[in-house]
Every structure is written in structure tokens, then in C-alpha cells.
Write a protein that holds these residues in place. Sequence first.
Motif: not given
Length: 392
Positions: A247-249, A316-332
Motif C-alpha cells: 500500500g502507500n503507508r 539485498l534490502l540493505a543496499a536498496a534502503l537509501p533508494v527506498i527512503e527517497s522514493r517509498g516502497l509499495t511492494l516487496v
Amino acid sequence: MFVSAPTILHADLDAFYASVEQRDDPALRGRPVIVGGGVVLAASYEAKAFGVRTAMSGGQARRLCPRAVVVRPRMAAYSAASRAVFALFRATTPLVEGLSIDEAFLDVGGLRAAPDAVAARLRREVAGEVGLPITVGVARTKFLAKVASGVAKPDGLLVVPPGGELEFLRPLPVRRLWGVGPATAAKLARYGITTVGGVADMPEAALVALLGPGAGRHLHALARDHDPRPVRTGARRRSVGAQRALGNRPRTPEELDAILVGLADRLGGRLRKGRRVCRTVTLRLRYGDFARASRSRTLPQATAETPVILDVLRGLLAAALPVIESRGLTLVGASLANLHDDRAVQLALPFERGRAVDAAVDGVRDRFGSAAITRAVLLGRDPGPEMPMLPD
């Protein structure tokens, strides 16, 4: 010169989840229906007419189609409908290759009836006995049968005549080729290639130079309808996957880690149940802007152990966290590939597995508050009612 008949069917249920909802609730028939609230899991063709698409955020879908009826998914109903449809497939021919819950290839070359008549009868049976619309494409190759069903949607039947395959293929947009997504289509468009015919006319060496050896040779073959693959029954899966729509939360790193624990537990359990092991672990992400990304790691030792899979996913998730923090995440999501039978690969010894579990327990003890519960999750056992559930 003898030309073989088109004997391969690609049968694909139309807007499957939404069609089941419209079948079961007459008040929804003819109305725009969206399955799923936070993220669109399926949309009826009435909703698609307004631009609603699968994987779109629920908010965007409702802005596009304010009159849409949003319903919660009922996975049990969809599974039951799928079983009923596949029973009709197998009653038609023993040569059935399932692709997903709502589509399959069928080889009807051994039947006495003409393939187009078989396809028409199958559509009537699915509509009459299961109450769902289905589209069927008929051709001499699997690739072309799938393309034909896509062109014939919704609720249609299209037979590609033998000898007319290239005439049918050439004017189609390049996105009809398997493996061509938005990025590849844009890359080809920069060179003026927008149709399948344009791809077919390119020298294979030029496509390889532009797209790489795998994609270049693959698309060159498909654009010329070179697809020798037979319909395979009982073929073992080459990968397994699972995902969680968010979702968007916004989610905290702790919540994301707990989701990874669940995904790793589910996939590790599926491997062990099927007596299989994997070597490649992939993390799949969909950001807040709905762009997708994937990160993979291939292991030196094949495994079916949840702690090993979880450890890779965490990295793999740790490497992506900076992008997730700036762009958000709707599905993993997570997937396991390079699968092999476990009998063909030497696995970790039991005491080595225990050490791996103990290390993983130490890493998530604080998140769950109970090492015993965490250990049960990692070992693939039911942790009982104390296991905390994440909010949707």
C-alpha cells in the motif's frame, strides 16, 4: 508442400479475479470493478476502459474511475475457479502446460476434431460450466498462440492460419514480443523500430550489439516465429516466488525485515516440501512511483535453508534502503531460481544448519521479542498464535 496445422492453444481467462467477482455478484456485472484496495490486483474491462491497470495504486485507480466498485480479494474463490477451469483443460487433452492460475497452453494435435472447433468448444464449456469468459489463441507455436490470445482479448478466439504467421506478426507493436518491456521498447524506438517486422528485419548481430546476446538472439528468433518449444506437462518449476503488497503507508526498517522473514520462511518451506534447492536469490521491489527494480545474488552452495535465504535478502534490502527512503516502497517480493533436486546437491549438515539458525535468531530476537518464536519461523515450523502480525 505439406504445412502442419495450428494445434497449440493458449487459453487465458479474461480479467480473472474481477470476472469471478462479477460472476458471483450479479450487481457487479457491467460495472467497473477493482479487486484490491491499496494496490490494484485486477480490474474488470469496464474499469480498464478508464485506464485502470494491475499494480496501480488504489488511490490513482479511484481517481481515474470514481464510479468503480472496489472489492476485497477472495483467493479461495479464485483458486476454486482455477481448478474447475484446469479440469476442463485436462478433459480436452492430456497435454496441458499451466503458466499461471488463469492461463495454459494445450496441445490438441492428437485429437480428431479441428483445433479451431476444439477451441470454440472449450470456450463454451468454460462459460457454461464455470461461468467465466476466456480467450483462446490458436497457432503452430506457443509464442504465436499467446500473441493471438492477447490480440483477441477480451472473450475472443483467434486462429493464426498456417503459412500466414509472419503476415500476422509483422505489423504488431514490438511490445507483443516476450521480453520486451518499456525500457527495451524505448531503446528500440530510438532506432526507429516500433513493430515486430522491424525487429525481424534487423540482422541478429545488430540486435545482439544493441540488447546483449541473450535478449538479442531471443527477440530475433521470436520476431521470425522461431519457437520450437513443445507443450510440456508436469515440468518442474524453474523458480518460485512470493510477494507482499504494502500500500502507500511508509514502512519502518523493522517492518520490512519482518516481511522478509515471512517471505524467506514461505519460500524455504516450499523448496523443502518439493525436495529442491536454489542457488540464486532475488529481491524484487516496486517503489512509490511504481518503478520496479530487482537485485540478485547467486550462492556458491545450493540451499533450501531459510536462514541462508533470509540473510541474502537482508543484504539485498540493505543496499536498496537509501533508494527506498527517497522514493517509498509499495511492494516487496522475493524469488528463488537455479533450482535443482536436493538429491543431486550436497546440503549443509544438520549441525551446520543449527549454527546458521542460531545466528539468524540473534539477528531478529529484538524484533519479535521471543527467540523461541523466531527460531520456529526460521526452521519452517508454525510459531503459534504468539507470532506478531503486521498491519496491512
